[in-house]
Design a protein around this motif. Structure first.
Motif: not given
Length: 323
Positions: A234-241
């Protein structure tokens, strides 16, 4: 359709439950896919728990997604679906743990279900139960989310390279394609993050209920591990966003710079041609007393004067590095 999975030694056997027949008593996993007719009623009679409707599954309140009723644990998660197509979407899937049996209710076909089904029908523990299937399903779900995020990350890096490389042959179509790609990747990353948040909440609920359901110690440890995986993804998805947002801003900045360069060229051209236009306008006046009109070299002199008046501003702009 209604599928029942029956333990046969070290694998599960898939059986399609036809209309009018009964669900086998020894099924450890009952999979309801687009349940129609009385399929949900068959399962309710066997398990003794209510099967939620599609409308109930789509509710977003936490109390409507994660709860205990008549000794059964109801857990609804939002999973990714059609992530390999231009129109990815999310779909709610309900997991019901009643006794040592797992019931899944879904109206789409997320890829992790096919992965888990293929694995369990080839090999599974001899003491397979609904909890085992539940763990394998969510292991496949988290792996699938990780694969999607890895692919999005690679594609975002390629978009970043295309934006910042120097290429004077770019066309308006190039910028349109880049903007569409950024939009699609941003949408996909956002949907994966939505799914991971839902999965994380479900795993926390399942971990809290594992004690009451008397899960094995290794299964509880695996639940904790999956919680950490879901949180990190989820943190990585936030970074990609955030990265997608940065690339969108950078793309718009590049477009603005190129537009400014085009406007600058027109502005310089307009300034450079103002003096020649002034000279031409003067000698285009129809006054009777203009001595230059009677000169033999008057016309060549006017042409040379206009050319000189155009070159001098150009040289000045080059000297000031405005071009």
């Amino acid at each position: 359709m209604l599928f029942a999975y029956l333990p046969t030694g070290t694998s599960l056997e898939q059986k399609v439950v036809e209309e009018g027949s009964e669900v086998p008593d020894n099924a450890v996993w009952i999979d309801l896919v687009n349940p129609a007719g009385g399929e949900d009623k068959l399962v309710e009679r066997l398990v003794g728990v209510a099967i939620p409707t599609r409308e109930e599954m789509q509710e977003i309140e936490l109390s409507s997604r994660l709860y205990v009723e008549n000794g059964a644990r109801y857990m609804t998660a939002t999973l990714m679906c059609q992530s390999d197509t231009p129109v990815p979407k999310t779909t709610p899937v309900t997991f019901i743990l009643a006794g040592h049996r797992l019931i899944t209710v879904r109206y789409d076909d997320p890829k992790p279900f096919a992965v888990a089904r293929h694995k369990l029908t080839r090999s599974c523990p001899a003491s397979v139960s609904g909890e085992t299937v539940f763990m394998d399903l969510f292991d496949a779900v988290i792996d699938r989310c990780a694969d999607i995020l890895e692919r999005v990350g690679v594609e975002i890096d390629q978009v970043s390279h295309n934006i910042f490389e120097r290429d004077r042959s770019r066309t308006p179509k190039f910028y349109t394609v880049i903007l569409q790609t950024i939009g699609r990747k941003g949408e996909l990353a956002s949907k994966v993050r939505e799914s991971l948040v839902s999965i994380g909440r479900l795993l926390i609920f399942a971990s809290n209920e594992a004690e009451g359901m008397r899960w094995a110690k290794d299964q509880r440890a695996q639940l904790k591990s999956m919680q950490r995986d879901a949180q990190s993804l989820s943190d990585h998805a936030a970074y990609l966003t955030n990265n997608v947002t940065f690339l969108l801003d950078a793309m718009l900045g590049v477009v603005t710079i190129e537009q400014n360069n085009i406007i600058k060229i027109f502005s310089v051209a307009a300034v450079a041609f103002m003096p020649p236009t002034l000279i031409a306008s003067i000698y285009g006046m129809n006054f009777r007393h203009m001595p230059e009109l009677d000169w033999y070299l008057g016309y060549p002199l006017a042409i040379i004067l206009m050319i000189t008046a155009a070159i001098l501003p150009y040289l000045y702009f080059k000297w000031r590095k405005w071009l």
